[in-house]
Design a protein around this motif. Structure first.
Motif, PDB file in Angstrom:
ATOM      1  N   ALA A   1       0.830  -1.207   0.000  1.00 40.81           N
ATOM      2  CA  ALA A   1       0.000   0.000   0.000  1.00 40.81           C
ATOM      3  C   ALA A   1       0.865   1.259   0.000  1.00 40.81           C
ATOM      4  O   ALA A   1       0.579   2.224  -0.716  1.00 40.81           O
ATOM      5  CB  ALA A   1      -0.916  -0.007   1.218  1.00 40.81           C
ATOM      6  N   VAL A   2       1.937   1.234   0.787  1.00 46.59           N
ATOM      7  CA  VAL A   2       2.843   2.386   0.826  1.00 46.59           C
ATOM      8  C   VAL A   2       3.533   2.570  -0.520  1.00 46.59           C
ATOM      9  O   VAL A   2       3.811   3.700  -0.945  1.00 46.59           O
ATOM     10  CB  VAL A   2       3.867   2.214   1.964  1.00 46.59           C
ATOM     11  N   ALA A   3       3.812   1.465  -1.222  1.00 47.22           N
ATOM     12  CA  ALA A   3       4.455   1.565  -2.535  1.00 47.22           C
ATOM     13  C   ALA A   3       3.584   2.347  -3.511  1.00 47.22           C
ATOM     14  O   ALA A   3       4.089   3.146  -4.312  1.00 47.22           O
ATOM     15  CB  ALA A   3       4.736   0.164  -3.079  1.00 47.22           C
ATOM     16  N   LEU A   4       2.266   2.137  -3.457  1.00 49.01           N
ATOM     17  CA  LEU A   4       1.379   2.898  -4.334  1.00 49.01           C
ATOM     18  C   LEU A   4       1.317   4.365  -3.934  1.00 49.01           C
ATOM     19  O   LEU A   4       1.228   5.248  -4.794  1.00 49.01           O
ATOM     20  CB  LEU A   4      -0.019   2.282  -4.306  1.00 49.01           C
ATOM     21  N   LEU A   5       1.365   4.646  -2.629  1.00 50.17           N
ATOM     22  CA  LEU A   5       1.405   6.044  -2.188  1.00 50.17           C
ATOM     23  C   LEU A   5       2.678   6.727  -2.670  1.00 50.17           C
ATOM     24  O   LEU A   5       2.656   7.872  -3.141  1.00 50.17           O
ATOM     25  CB  LEU A   5       1.315   6.107  -0.661  1.00 50.17           C
TER      26      LEU A   5
ATOM     27  N   GLN B   1       7.699  10.746 -18.020  1.00 44.42           N
ATOM     28  CA  GLN B   1       7.434  10.732 -19.455  1.00 44.42           C
ATOM     29  C   GLN B   1       6.384   9.691 -19.829  1.00 44.42           C
ATOM     30  O   GLN B   1       5.985   9.597 -20.985  1.00 44.42           O
ATOM     31  CB  GLN B   1       8.734  10.446 -20.221  1.00 44.42           C
ATOM     32  N   ASN B   2       5.981   8.894 -18.845  1.00 41.64           N
ATOM     33  CA  ASN B   2       4.941   7.895 -19.052  1.00 41.64           C
ATOM     34  C   ASN B   2       4.393   7.504 -17.685  1.00 41.64           C
ATOM     35  O   ASN B   2       4.908   7.929 -16.653  1.00 41.64           O
ATOM     36  CB  ASN B   2       5.471   6.665 -19.807  1.00 41.64           C
ATOM     37  N   GLY B   3       3.351   6.700 -17.692  1.00 37.18           N
ATOM     38  CA  GLY B   3       2.734   6.296 -16.433  1.00 37.18           C
ATOM     39  C   GLY B   3       1.521   7.154 -16.096  1.00 37.18           C
ATOM     40  O   GLY B   3       1.204   8.139 -16.771  1.00 37.18           O
ATOM     41  N   ILE B   4       0.850   6.769 -15.011  1.00 41.26           N
ATOM     42  CA  ILE B   4      -0.344   7.503 -14.587  1.00 41.26           C
ATOM     43  C   ILE B   4       0.012   8.919 -14.160  1.00 41.26           C
ATOM     44  O   ILE B   4      -0.751   9.866 -14.414  1.00 41.26           O
ATOM     45  CB  ILE B   4      -1.040   6.748 -13.438  1.00 41.26           C
ATOM     46  N   GLY B   5       1.159   9.085 -13.520  1.00 45.47           N
ATOM     47  CA  GLY B   5       1.577  10.427 -13.117  1.00 45.47           C
ATOM     48  C   GLY B   5       1.764  11.358 -14.302  1.00 45.47           C
ATOM     49  O   GLY B   5       1.479  12.560 -14.213  1.00 45.47           O
ATOM     50  N   TYR B   6       2.240  10.816 -15.409  1.00 40.60           N
ATOM     51  CA  TYR B   6       2.408  11.628 -16.626  1.00 40.60           C
ATOM     52  C   TYR B   6       1.057  12.114 -17.127  1.00 40.60           C
ATOM     53  O   TYR B   6       0.910  13.266 -17.551  1.00 40.60           O
ATOM     54  CB  TYR B   6       3.119  10.787 -17.680  1.00 40.60           C
ATOM     55  N   ILE B   7       0.040  11.236 -17.058  1.00 36.25           N
ATOM     56  CA  ILE B   7      -1.305  11.649 -17.462  1.00 36.25           C
ATOM     57  C   ILE B   7      -1.816  12.766 -16.560  1.00 36.25           C
ATOM     58  O   ILE B   7      -2.424  13.739 -17.029  1.00 36.25           O
ATOM     59  CB  ILE B   7      -2.259  10.435 -17.416  1.00 36.25           C
ATOM     60  N   LEU B   8      -1.585  12.660 -15.269  1.00 37.12           N
ATOM     61  CA  LEU B   8      -2.058  13.688 -14.339  1.00 37.12           C
ATOM     62  C   LEU B   8      -1.345  15.017 -14.563  1.00 37.12           C
ATOM     63  O   LEU B   8      -1.969  16.090 -14.470  1.00 37.12           O
ATOM     64  CB  LEU B   8      -1.842  13.213 -12.897  1.00 37.12           C
TER      65      LEU B   8
ATOM     66  N   GLN C   1      -5.707  21.925 -17.589  1.00 31.50           N
ATOM     67  CA  GLN C   1      -6.877  22.254 -16.769  1.00 31.50           C
ATOM     68  C   GLN C   1      -8.021  21.257 -16.996  1.00 31.50           C
ATOM     69  O   GLN C   1      -9.188  21.640 -17.110  1.00 31.50           O
ATOM     70  CB  GLN C   1      -7.356  23.684 -17.080  1.00 31.50           C
ATOM     71  N   ARG C   2      -7.667  19.970 -17.026  1.00 31.77           N
ATOM     72  CA  ARG C   2      -8.663  18.905 -17.183  1.00 31.77           C
ATOM     73  C   ARG C   2      -8.894  18.254 -15.825  1.00 31.77           C
ATOM     74  O   ARG C   2      -8.270  17.245 -15.481  1.00 31.77           O
ATOM     75  CB  ARG C   2      -8.186  17.880 -18.211  1.00 31.77           C
ATOM     76  N   ALA C   3      -9.815  18.822 -15.049  1.00 40.20           N
ATOM     77  CA  ALA C   3     -10.096  18.275 -13.727  1.00 40.20           C
ATOM     78  C   ALA C   3     -10.710  16.879 -13.818  1.00 40.20           C
ATOM     79  O   ALA C   3     -10.501  16.039 -12.929  1.00 40.20           O
ATOM     80  CB  ALA C   3     -11.033  19.207 -12.959  1.00 40.20           C
ATOM     81  N   ASP C   4     -11.452  16.598 -14.882  1.00 37.88           N
ATOM     82  CA  ASP C   4     -12.066  15.281 -15.015  1.00 37.88           C
ATOM     83  C   ASP C   4     -11.012  14.187 -15.173  1.00 37.88           C
ATOM     84  O   ASP C   4     -11.109  13.110 -14.557  1.00 37.88           O
ATOM     85  CB  ASP C   4     -13.034  15.272 -16.197  1.00 37.88           C
ATOM     86  N   ILE C   5      -9.960  14.452 -15.958  1.00 38.79           N
ATOM     87  CA  ILE C   5      -8.906  13.458 -16.139  1.00 38.79           C
ATOM     88  C   ILE C   5      -8.082  13.317 -14.860  1.00 38.79           C
ATOM     89  O   ILE C   5      -7.633  12.216 -14.519  1.00 38.79           O
ATOM     90  CB  ILE C   5      -8.014  13.840 -17.332  1.00 38.79           C
ATOM     91  N   ILE C   6      -7.886  14.411 -14.141  1.00 43.32           N
ATOM     92  CA  ILE C   6      -7.147  14.332 -12.874  1.00 43.32           C
ATOM     93  C   ILE C   6      -7.876  13.420 -11.896  1.00 43.32           C
ATOM     94  O   ILE C   6      -7.278  12.530 -11.279  1.00 43.32           O
ATOM     95  CB  ILE C   6      -6.960  15.743 -12.273  1.00 43.32           C
ATOM     96  N   ILE C   7      -9.182  13.623 -11.753  1.00 43.91           N
ATOM     97  CA  ILE C   7      -9.952  12.776 -10.838  1.00 43.91           C
ATOM     98  C   ILE C   7      -9.991  11.337 -11.344  1.00 43.91           C
ATOM     99  O   ILE C   7      -9.926  10.383 -10.553  1.00 43.91           O
ATOM    100  CB  ILE C   7     -11.367  13.338 -10.661  1.00 43.91           C
ATOM    101  N   ALA C   8     -10.083  11.152 -12.670  1.00 38.95           N
ATOM    102  CA  ALA C   8     -10.067   9.800 -13.222  1.00 38.95           C
ATOM    103  C   ALA C   8      -8.748   9.104 -12.892  1.00 38.95           C
ATOM    104  O   ALA C   8      -8.726   7.917 -12.522  1.00 38.95           O
ATOM    105  CB  ALA C   8     -10.273   9.853 -14.737  1.00 38.95           C
ATOM    106  N   GLY C   9      -7.627   9.823 -12.986  1.00 43.50           N
ATOM    107  CA  GLY C   9      -6.345   9.235 -12.625  1.00 43.50           C
ATOM    108  C   GLY C   9      -6.255   8.889 -11.154  1.00 43.50           C
ATOM    109  O   GLY C   9      -5.701   7.834 -10.779  1.00 43.50           O
ATOM    110  N   ILE C  10      -6.815   9.750 -10.318  1.00 46.43           N
ATOM    111  CA  ILE C  10      -6.827   9.461  -8.875  1.00 46.43           C
ATOM    112  C   ILE C  10      -7.646   8.205  -8.591  1.00 46.43           C
ATOM    113  O   ILE C  10      -7.265   7.368  -7.758  1.00 46.43           O
ATOM    114  CB  ILE C  10      -7.380  10.675  -8.110  1.00 46.43           C
ATOM    115  N   LEU C  11      -8.777   8.064  -9.275  1.00 48.65           N
ATOM    116  CA  LEU C  11      -9.595   6.864  -9.096  1.00 48.65           C
ATOM    117  C   LEU C  11      -8.879   5.607  -9.573  1.00 48.65           C
ATOM    118  O   LEU C  11      -9.054   4.526  -9.015  1.00 48.65           O
ATOM    119  CB  LEU C  11     -10.924   7.028  -9.833  1.00 48.65           C
ATOM    120  N   VAL C  12      -8.044   5.747 -10.601  1.00 46.45           N
ATOM    121  CA  VAL C  12      -7.255   4.596 -11.061  1.00 46.45           C
ATOM    122  C   VAL C  12      -6.253   4.194  -9.985  1.00 46.45           C
ATOM    123  O   VAL C  12      -6.061   2.999  -9.707  1.00 46.45           O
ATOM    124  CB  VAL C  12      -6.544   4.935 -12.385  1.00 46.45           C
TER     125      VAL C  12
END
Length: 305
Positions: free
Chosen positions: A236-240, A251-258, A265-276
């Protein structure tokens, strides 16, 4: 003295036996002092387990659904501005957009490899350090004091140092996850080894077991539940830590999308990434629970209600 008789089906019995059993039941019905058959303890336990399982599943599914419904209602009634917190329908559309582009699938794969690499290295170091400090006094004297001192330092504070050492590539990201997962694994392993019942060790000495046999047959199996808790906590800590690590010039990964969503200014994609990230955490926890169930089939389950 009356002996309690337990009911059973008459199917499959010969007519004489069935007739005698029916006569006995009629006699007990006519006698007010006859014993009344009560549900067995196993039957009560079975019904209680079924009710507990049904309630658990209902709560696990119902509570998140209720929160999503309240979220949608708050957005529909303009209690919360859509620009601040987009409704769930918009978040679903953003997820569909990411999946249609194939960006989300590749990002999840890259992020999982980073988290798994850091967890394997950091968790392995923590496991061996915990065993070394728990099994040998000299190991405790060497390892425990430095690790207890270092664990008070937030791993986020080490990011500038990791960037200096490893640059802004994958090395720094894995190092952040590594640093975050060492200490939960070490503390749980050390506590599990040192928490073995001294009476078990005394009995092992009485039976003439060697130090190696005591470690392999008594200490490690007894400490295994605590070690698995360390694995679960470290995952769990590894994901945090992954959330933080992927902000380092990703340059890639979920963090890159965020990061890109934040710049656009895409709040919908930011929240979608957080949900992922949240979904990955739930999946990881379920895998760890299954691992504990397989590795510890002998452990009793106790619930107050």
């Amino acid at each position: 003295m009356n002996v309690p008789r337990f009911p059973s089906a008459t199917l499959g019995l010969d007519p004489g036996t069935a007739s005698r059993r029916n006569d006995d039941e009629a006699a007990r019905a006519a006698d007010p002092r006859a014993l009344i058959d009560l549900p067995t303890r196993e039957a009560r336990r079975g019904s209680a387990r079924q009710w507990s399982l049904l309630r658990s599943r209902a709560l696990r599914v119902g509570v998140p659904l209720a929160l999503i419904v309240l979220w949608q209602l708050a957005s529909s009634l303009h209690v919360v501005a859509p620009e601040t917190l987009p409704p769930p329908t918009v978040i679903i559309d953003a997820l569909k957009e990411l999946i249609a582009d194939g960006e989300l699938q590749s990002a999840i794969g890259v992020s999982l490899v980073r988290a798994a690499t850091g967890l394997a290295i950091g968790g392995g170091i923590g496991l061996f350090a915990g065993l070394f400090a728990g099994l040998w006094r000299v190991g405790e004297e060497i390892v425990d004091a430095p690790l207890q001192m270092l664990r008070t330092i937030p791993f986020i504070a080490l990011i500038p140092l990791f960037i200096t050492w490893f640059g802004i590539g994958e090395g720094a990201k894995v190092a952040v996850i590594l640093a975050a997962t060492i200490f939960p694994m070490y503390l749980n392993t050390y506590a599990g080894v040192r928490g073995v019942d001294p009476k078990l060790l005394e009995a092992a000495h009485v039976f003439g077991l060697s130090s190696r046999q005591i470690a392999l047959r008594i200490i490690l199996p007894t400490a295994l539940p605590s070690i698995l808790v360390g694995v679960r906590y470290s995952s769990a800590v590894a994901l945090l830590a992954l959330v933080v690590a992927e902000q380092i010039n990703a340059q890639n990964g979920i963090g890159y999308i965020l990061v890109n969503a934040n710049q656009n200014q895409r709040a919908d994609i930011i929240i979608a990434g957080i949900l992922v990230y949240a979904a990955l955490g739930i999946a990881t926890d379920l895998i760890m629970r299954a691992l504990e169930h397989v590795a510890l089939p002998w452990r009793p389950r106790f619930e107050l209600a």
